[in-house]
Design a protein around this motif. Structure first.
Motif, PDB file in Angstrom:
ATOM      1  N   SER A  91       0.833  -1.206   0.000  1.00 27.26           N
ATOM      2  CA  SER A  91       0.000   0.000   0.000  1.00 27.26           C
ATOM      3  C   SER A  91       0.866   1.253   0.000  1.00 27.26           C
ATOM      4  CB  SER A  91      -0.927  -0.013   1.225  1.00 27.26           C
ATOM      5  OG  SER A  91      -1.802  -1.122   1.185  1.00 27.26           O
ATOM      6  N   HIS A  92       1.931   1.238   0.795  1.00 28.83           N
ATOM      7  CA  HIS A  92       2.821   2.400   0.866  1.00 28.83           C
ATOM      8  C   HIS A  92       3.500   2.641  -0.487  1.00 28.83           C
ATOM      9  CE1 HIS A  92       5.858   5.201   2.325  1.00 28.83           C
ATOM     10  NE2 HIS A  92       6.793   4.428   1.781  1.00 28.83           N
ATOM     11  N   ILE A  93       4.090   1.586  -1.048  1.00 30.57           N
ATOM     12  CA  ILE A  93       4.799   1.720  -2.327  1.00 30.57           C
ATOM     13  C   ILE A  93       3.826   2.061  -3.446  1.00 30.57           C
ATOM     14  CG2 ILE A  93       6.166   0.497  -4.041  1.00 30.57           C
ATOM     15  CD1 ILE A  93       7.732   1.309  -1.596  1.00 30.57           C
ATOM     16  N   PHE A  94       2.626   1.447  -3.425  1.00 31.40           N
ATOM     17  CA  PHE A  94       1.645   1.686  -4.480  1.00 31.40           C
ATOM     18  C   PHE A  94       1.238   3.155  -4.523  1.00 31.40           C
ATOM     19  CE2 PHE A  94      -2.746   1.967  -5.996  1.00 31.40           C
ATOM     20  CZ  PHE A  94      -2.618   1.374  -7.237  1.00 31.40           C
ATOM     21  N   PHE A  95       1.070   3.761  -3.337  1.00 33.13           N
ATOM     22  CA  PHE A  95       0.671   5.170  -3.322  1.00 33.13           C
ATOM     23  C   PHE A  95       1.703   6.036  -4.030  1.00 33.13           C
ATOM     24  CE2 PHE A  95       1.060   9.393  -1.460  1.00 33.13           C
ATOM     25  CZ  PHE A  95      -0.209   9.906  -1.694  1.00 33.13           C
ATOM     26  N   TRP A  96       2.987   5.867  -3.695  1.00 35.35           N
ATOM     27  CA  TRP A  96       4.021   6.722  -4.266  1.00 35.35           C
ATOM     28  C   TRP A  96       4.308   6.381  -5.719  1.00 35.35           C
ATOM     29  CZ3 TRP A  96       5.023  11.054  -2.083  1.00 35.35           C
ATOM     30  CH2 TRP A  96       4.868  11.199  -0.718  1.00 35.35           C
ATOM     31  N   ARG A  97       3.949   5.197  -6.153  1.00 28.99           N
ATOM     32  CA  ARG A  97       4.190   4.825  -7.548  1.00 28.99           C
ATOM     33  C   ARG A  97       3.033   5.192  -8.479  1.00 28.99           C
ATOM     34  NH1 ARG A  97       7.073  -1.177  -7.544  1.00 28.99           N
ATOM     35  NH2 ARG A  97       8.970  -0.568  -6.425  1.00 28.99           N
ATOM     36  N   ILE A  98       1.795   5.186  -7.971  1.00 28.92           N
ATOM     37  CA  ILE A  98       0.653   5.437  -8.859  1.00 28.92           C
ATOM     38  C   ILE A  98      -0.174   6.642  -8.409  1.00 28.92           C
ATOM     39  CG2 ILE A  98      -1.347   4.424  -9.998  1.00 28.92           C
ATOM     40  CD1 ILE A  98       1.285   3.146 -10.797  1.00 28.92           C
ATOM     41  N   PRO A  99      -0.937   6.601  -7.304  1.00 23.18           N
ATOM     42  CA  PRO A  99      -1.760   7.772  -6.939  1.00 23.18           C
ATOM     43  C   PRO A  99      -0.940   9.033  -6.694  1.00 23.18           C
ATOM     44  CG  PRO A  99      -2.448   5.831  -5.705  1.00 23.18           C
ATOM     45  CD  PRO A  99      -1.160   5.473  -6.361  1.00 23.18           C
ATOM     46  N   GLY A 100       0.239   8.886  -6.057  1.00 20.34           N
ATOM     47  CA  GLY A 100       1.076  10.061  -5.820  1.00 20.34           C
ATOM     48  C   GLY A 100       1.497  10.725  -7.117  1.00 20.34           C
ATOM     49  N   VAL A 101       1.844   9.903  -8.107  1.00 17.79           N
ATOM     50  CA  VAL A 101       2.217  10.444  -9.418  1.00 17.79           C
ATOM     51  C   VAL A 101       1.017  11.128 -10.065  1.00 17.79           C
ATOM     52  CG1 VAL A 101       3.018   9.850 -11.732  1.00 17.79           C
ATOM     53  CG2 VAL A 101       4.048   8.750  -9.740  1.00 17.79           C
ATOM     54  N   MET A 102      -0.169  10.545  -9.909  1.00 18.90           N
ATOM     55  CA  MET A 102      -1.380  11.161 -10.474  1.00 18.90           C
ATOM     56  C   MET A 102      -1.632  12.539  -9.854  1.00 18.90           C
ATOM     57  SD  MET A 102      -4.018   7.944 -10.691  1.00 18.90           S
ATOM     58  CE  MET A 102      -3.723   6.555 -11.791  1.00 18.90           C
ATOM     59  N   ILE A 103      -1.448  12.653  -8.539  1.00 14.96           N
ATOM     60  CA  ILE A 103      -1.647  13.941  -7.869  1.00 14.96           C
ATOM     61  C   ILE A 103      -0.631  14.963  -8.383  1.00 14.96           C
ATOM     62  CG2 ILE A 103      -1.532  15.129  -5.651  1.00 14.96           C
ATOM     63  CD1 ILE A 103      -2.528  12.506  -4.372  1.00 14.96           C
ATOM     64  N   ALA A 104       0.630  14.530  -8.465  1.00 15.00           N
ATOM     65  CA  ALA A 104       1.678  15.428  -8.962  1.00 15.00           C
ATOM     66  C   ALA A 104       1.381  15.860 -10.394  1.00 15.00           C
ATOM     67  CB  ALA A 104       3.034  14.745  -8.888  1.00 15.00           C
ATOM     68  N   GLN A 105       0.900  14.907 -11.209  1.00 13.12           N
ATOM     69  CA  GLN A 105       0.571  15.234 -12.596  1.00 13.12           C
ATOM     70  C   GLN A 105      -0.616  16.191 -12.663  1.00 13.12           C
ATOM     71  OE1 GLN A 105       2.305  14.088 -15.449  1.00 13.12           O
ATOM     72  NE2 GLN A 105       1.079  15.725 -16.346  1.00 13.12           N
ATOM     73  N   GLY A 106      -1.551  16.057 -11.714  1.00 14.32           N
ATOM     74  CA  GLY A 106      -2.680  16.974 -11.673  1.00 14.32           C
ATOM     75  C   GLY A 106      -2.237  18.405 -11.402  1.00 14.32           C
ATOM     76  N   VAL A 107      -1.298  18.577 -10.463  1.00 18.09           N
ATOM     77  CA  VAL A 107      -0.747  19.912 -10.198  1.00 18.09           C
ATOM     78  C   VAL A 107      -0.031  20.438 -11.435  1.00 18.09           C
ATOM     79  CG1 VAL A 107       0.900  21.199  -8.791  1.00 18.09           C
ATOM     80  CG2 VAL A 107      -0.536  19.460  -7.733  1.00 18.09           C
TER      81      VAL A 107
END
Length: 303
Positions: A56-72
């Protein structure tokens, strides 16, 4: 079944009945086509609850975290594009719009598990566009730092991006690691940082410092990622690639100076309004005084 498992951690449960007392050997195999170069990342074996927490920790930084950064990143892109369309004919706005569009295409594989079009083309776009994103970013920095002979600088950057793409294609066709392309891109980044340091040292402007900080962070992210690629494996690093977050950092470096300029503009406008109001009061008072003297002169003349 063409499913993109790039950067996505998976858990495969081993049935209890397959385990025996003592040591057990786990064998893994990947089936792939000739045009695909894939591999297995870090493998961990342990209890399901512990592995699920790590996943769960790694998945967040690899997928949802990237999506948030891409949204910004896309918010900054849309803002810059609107500024350009509404009349702010600054090359920085246009370049940043192109950077955001190219960066989105580059990071599409973080958003989908199935290619949106031909899988080979989808893979190649993800691999090759990063070099043009880098070239556009350096062109943007050249505009910010007002680099002399910018046309020559830009021609060199785009020519270098094309050269790296051709070099990578040749290396891949010869079944040779493409790590040389990444090293060349890092060397190019260090040279641009050197130019940015000199420009900031001369200007000492806050927005120049922000762009320089973004460049250093993006280059450090790339160095981190090169070290954990399957061709190098120098370290595992943070367990996920940082390069997708480089656009997020550069977006703030672009956004903050514009926001500060807007705040300064509002402040200057407010100060100008105060000055104008004071001038209007002074002129009104002088006008009333002049009218009073004029009426007095008329009375004297009538008498």
């Amino acid at each position: 079944d063409e499913v993109l498992g790039w950067n996505r951690p998976y858990i495969a449960e081993i049935p209890q009945q397959l385990l025996r007392d003592g040591k057990n050997e786990v064998t893994m195999r990947i089936g792939t086509g000739v045009y695909w170069h894939v591999g297995i990342g870090t493998v961990q074996i342990g209890p399901s609850a512990l592995l699920e927490a790590q996943r769960s920790h790694i998945f967040f930084w690899r997928i949802p975290g990237v999506m948030i950064a891409q949204g910004v990143m896309m918010a900054a892109t849309v803002y810059a594009l609107l500024l350009w369309l509404l009349g702010w004919r600054d090359r920085r706005a246009l370049l940043w719009s192109l950077i955001g569009i190219f960066w989105l295409l580059r990071n599409l594989h973080f958003f989908v598990e199935r290619p949106l079009f031909d899988a080979i083309w989808f893979r190649d776009i993800s691999h090759y566009l990063i070099y043009f994103v880098v070239a556009l970013t350096y062109s943007f920095c050249a505009e910010v730092f007002d680099v002399k002979r910018r046309r020559l600088f830009n021609i060199l950057q785009y020519s270098f991006a094309i050269f790296i793409c051709i070099l990578r294609y040749i290396l891949i066709q010869q079944q040779i690691s493409d790590v040389l392309c990444n090293i060349l891109a890092l060397i190019s980044g260090v040279s641009v940082i050197y130019i940015a340091v000199i420009a900031y040292w001369r200007s000492r402007q806050f927005d120049h410092l922000l762009i320089l900080t973004g460049l250093v962070a993006a280059t450090a992210f790339s160095l981190h990622d090169v070290g954990r690629t399957s061709n190098v494996l120098a370290w595992d690093g943070l367990g996920f690639f940082l390069q997708p977050y480089a656009g997020f950092v550069m977006a703030w470096a672009f956004f903050v100076p514009i926001a500060l300029n807007i705040v300064r503009s509002f402040h200057d406008t407010s100060q100008m309004n105060i000055v104008l109001e004071n001038k209007v009061r002074e002129v009104s008072a002088a006008l009333k005084d002049s009218e009073a003297r004029l009426r007095e002169q008329q009375v004297i003349l009538a008498v």
